[in-house]
Scaffold this motif. Structure first.
Motif, mmCIF file in Angstrom:
data_model
loop_
_atom_site.group_PDB
_atom_site.id
_atom_site.type_symbol
_atom_site.label_atom_id
_atom_site.label_comp_id
_atom_site.label_asym_id
_atom_site.label_seq_id
_atom_site.Cartn_x
_atom_site.Cartn_y
_atom_site.Cartn_z
ATOM 1 N N ASP A 10 0.812 -1.226 0.000
ATOM 2 C CA ASP A 10 0.000 0.000 0.000
ATOM 3 C C ASP A 10 0.847 1.280 0.000
ATOM 4 O O ASP A 10 0.313 2.382 -0.056
ATOM 5 C CB ASP A 10 -0.932 0.020 1.225
ATOM 6 N N ASP A 11 2.169 1.107 0.095
ATOM 7 C CA ASP A 11 3.058 2.276 0.080
ATOM 8 C C ASP A 11 3.321 2.751 -1.347
ATOM 9 O O ASP A 11 3.074 2.030 -2.312
ATOM 10 C CB ASP A 11 4.414 1.922 0.724
ATOM 11 N N THR A 12 3.866 3.960 -1.438
ATOM 12 C CA THR A 12 4.300 4.469 -2.747
ATOM 13 C C THR A 12 5.837 4.527 -2.746
ATOM 14 O O THR A 12 6.458 4.595 -1.687
ATOM 15 C CB THR A 12 3.744 5.878 -3.004
ATOM 16 N N PHE A 13 6.398 4.503 -3.943
ATOM 17 C CA PHE A 13 7.866 4.586 -4.005
ATOM 18 C C PHE A 13 8.295 5.383 -5.226
ATOM 19 O O PHE A 13 7.516 5.644 -6.153
ATOM 20 C CB PHE A 13 8.497 3.186 -3.995
ATOM 21 N N ALA A 14 9.571 5.814 -5.208
ATOM 22 C CA ALA A 14 10.172 6.508 -6.352
ATOM 23 C C ALA A 14 11.600 6.012 -6.485
ATOM 24 O O ALA A 14 12.236 5.651 -5.482
ATOM 25 C CB ALA A 14 10.157 8.011 -6.120
ATOM 26 N N ILE A 15 12.096 5.950 -7.719
ATOM 27 C CA ILE A 15 13.467 5.490 -7.964
ATOM 28 C C ILE A 15 14.229 6.559 -8.727
ATOM 29 O O ILE A 15 13.735 7.106 -9.710
ATOM 30 C CB ILE A 15 13.475 4.187 -8.784
ATOM 31 N N TYR A 16 15.431 6.843 -8.236
ATOM 32 C CA TYR A 16 16.320 7.781 -8.928
ATOM 33 C C TYR A 16 17.614 7.044 -9.236
ATOM 34 O O TYR A 16 18.159 6.359 -8.373
ATOM 35 C CB TYR A 16 16.594 9.007 -8.047
ATOM 36 N N ALA A 17 18.067 7.150 -10.474
ATOM 37 C CA ALA A 17 19.277 6.417 -10.861
ATOM 38 C C ALA A 17 20.336 7.377 -11.391
ATOM 39 O O ALA A 17 20.014 8.380 -12.037
ATOM 40 C CB ALA A 17 18.932 5.380 -11.930
ATOM 41 N N THR A 18 21.601 7.077 -11.087
ATOM 42 C CA THR A 18 22.719 7.777 -11.739
ATOM 43 C C THR A 18 23.662 6.712 -12.269
ATOM 44 O O THR A 18 23.903 5.704 -11.593
ATOM 45 C CB THR A 18 23.502 8.689 -10.768
ATOM 46 N N VAL A 19 24.165 6.920 -13.482
ATOM 47 C CA VAL A 19 25.069 5.932 -14.068
ATOM 48 C C VAL A 19 26.366 6.603 -14.508
ATOM 49 O O VAL A 19 26.371 7.706 -15.021
ATOM 50 C CB VAL A 19 24.422 5.194 -15.277
ATOM 51 N N ASN A 20 27.459 5.902 -14.227
ATOM 52 C CA ASN A 20 28.771 6.378 -14.662
ATOM 53 C C ASN A 20 29.486 5.148 -15.205
ATOM 54 O O ASN A 20 30.244 4.492 -14.507
ATOM 55 C CB ASN A 20 29.507 6.982 -13.467
ATOM 56 N N SER A 21 29.169 4.823 -16.467
ATOM 57 C CA SER A 21 29.535 3.513 -16.970
ATOM 58 C C SER A 21 29.505 3.512 -18.493
ATOM 59 O O SER A 21 28.780 4.293 -19.103
ATOM 60 C CB SER A 21 28.498 2.519 -16.410
ATOM 61 N N THR A 22 30.285 2.618 -19.093
ATOM 62 C CA THR A 22 30.227 2.517 -20.563
ATOM 63 C C THR A 22 29.095 1.589 -21.006
ATOM 64 O O THR A 22 28.470 1.810 -22.028
ATOM 65 C CB THR A 22 31.570 2.009 -21.139
ATOM 66 N N GLN A 23 28.807 0.552 -20.172
ATOM 67 C CA GLN A 23 27.716 -0.373 -20.532
ATOM 68 C C GLN A 23 26.344 0.297 -20.404
ATOM 69 O O GLN A 23 25.436 0.039 -21.172
ATOM 70 C CB GLN A 23 27.673 -1.620 -19.620
#
Length: 387
Positions: A91-104
């Motif tokens: 019943d909860d809400t969520f949020a996702i934040y991503a940072t990438v430092n990668s060649t793939q």
């Protein structure tokens, strides 16, 4: 500290050392500096304290697990293997934040989407229902960081950036970020042991942060909420105990803190913010033009300000910056004058030699924090006196 775990405090470029010192002074264990971040160990109470007290942190993350990943499918499988029911109910809400430092991996939004799918699919499969995404006020904020092939999943204990202190409701053009203001003050060596002036105070942020440092008031005391207050293991009693013990450590302050601005609208806004921060006993905001002002206190004066540079306001740079230099030289003896500028050309017009230059960023703009040492009497006489 048997219940201690690793945390990561994010900061602005150039403030890593200041933040590491803040953490050590608060009692953090195993403090290690990185790029725009400092890692440390502490328990849940210390996590609350870090959010409440750190002046130069933007976020406090609690890493929960990490794994090497080669492709998007690996990321999906890894995220799905985490026991999300320990942190999130259906019943909860969520949020996702991503940072990438990668060649793939080159697209952070795609990684965030993949991770969201993994969590949603897992709940659907196990519970028949799924938690919803809420980007504005999630119950759980998840941070995913991929460095080359190492994917680290953390819980964001702060929520909105910690520069949102809660006292600033009125702002002018291009107000200075509160974390940036506090960091500049700490880099300048401000410790509340003399009088303070911000001669171009705008909405009053620098003067307010200076007062909070001088009185040792927790930076985020006026903040409305932290993300950890919605966590399943939220401990209100512990938080109140931590807050109470931090408030016991406030100090008396026996000097003046003044913010000055020539715009009446800025003075009005600054006064509102000072009142919101409950600092009217410590901060005085007055209307006045720096260029026709002079030092009116005995002893040393500590000055930190954020003059306009052409990114923000239409001014004649050469004239404006040479006026800064003239005013300091003629009217402010016995002053440690610091200011930040994003216009490195403009510094040439000040006509004084800075005794320090520190590289910082104001948003994405590379800037310098410069110090001008204005001696009482001539510099030569001061030098002979010190011999």
């Amino acid at each position: 500290m048997s219940n201690s775990f690793k945390m990561v405090a994010k900061t602005l470029f150039g403030f890593e050392e200041v933040l590491a010192k803040e953490l050590r002074d608060l009692g953090a264990q195993k403090v290690e500096m990185g790029n725009r971040m400092v890692s440390f160990y502490g328990d849940t109470g210390f996590m609350y304290k870090a959010n409440l007290c750190l002046r130069t942190a933007i976020k406090i993350l609690k890493p929960i697990t990490s794994r090497r990943v080669k492709n998007e499918q690996d990321v999906y499988d890894f995220i799905q293997s985490i026991r999300w029911e320990s942190y999130l109910s259906v019943d909860d809400t969520f949020a996702i934040y991503a940072t990438v430092n990668s060649t793939q991996f080159t697209h952070s939004k795609f990684i965030a989407l993949k991770a969201k799918d993994a969590i949603v699919d897992k709940f659907r499969k196990e519970k028949g229902r799924r938690p919803n995404v809420d980007l504005d006020h999630p119950d759980l904020s998840i941070d995913i960081h991929i460095q080359r092939d190492l994917c680290t999943v953390s819980l964001d204990s702060s929520g909105g950036s910690l520069h949102h202190r809660g006292y600033r409701t009125a702002t002018n053009i291009a107000p200075i970020n509160e974390v940036l203001a506090a960091g500049l003050l700490l880099l300048s060596g401000w410790d509340g042991q003399c009088d303070f002036l911000d001669p171009m105070c705008g909405s009053g942020t620098m003067a307010i942060e200076a007062a909070m440092i001088a009185c040792n008031i927790p930076a985020n005391l006026n903040r409305k909420e932290f993300a950890f207050e919605k966590w399943l293991d939220w401990d209100l009693d512990l938080f109140e105990k931590i807050e109470e013990s931090c408030l016991k450590k406030t100090r008396d302050f026996h000097h003046s803190i003044i913010g000055m601005d020539k715009a009446p609208s800025a003075v009005r806004k600054a006064n509102v913010n000072v009142e919101n921060a409950n600092l009217t006993d410590f901060v005085t905001i007055k209307e006045g033009d720096f260029f026709s002002s002079s030092k009116d206190v005995e002893g040393t004066l500590h000055m930190v300000f954020n003059p306009p540079y052409d990114e923000r306001l239409e001014i004649n740079l050469e004239e404006f910056y040479s006026q800064i230099g003239d005013t300091l030289k003629q009217n402010y003896p016995g002053t440690h004058a610091w200011f930040i500028t994003g216009n490195l050309e403009a510094l040439k017009y000040v006509g004084l030699r800075p005794s320090r230059k520190i590289k910082v960023f104001n948003g994405k703009l590379e800037a310098r924090l410069v110090k001008y040492e204005m001696y009482a009497g001539s510099k030569k006489a001061k030098h002979q006196q010190d011999q």
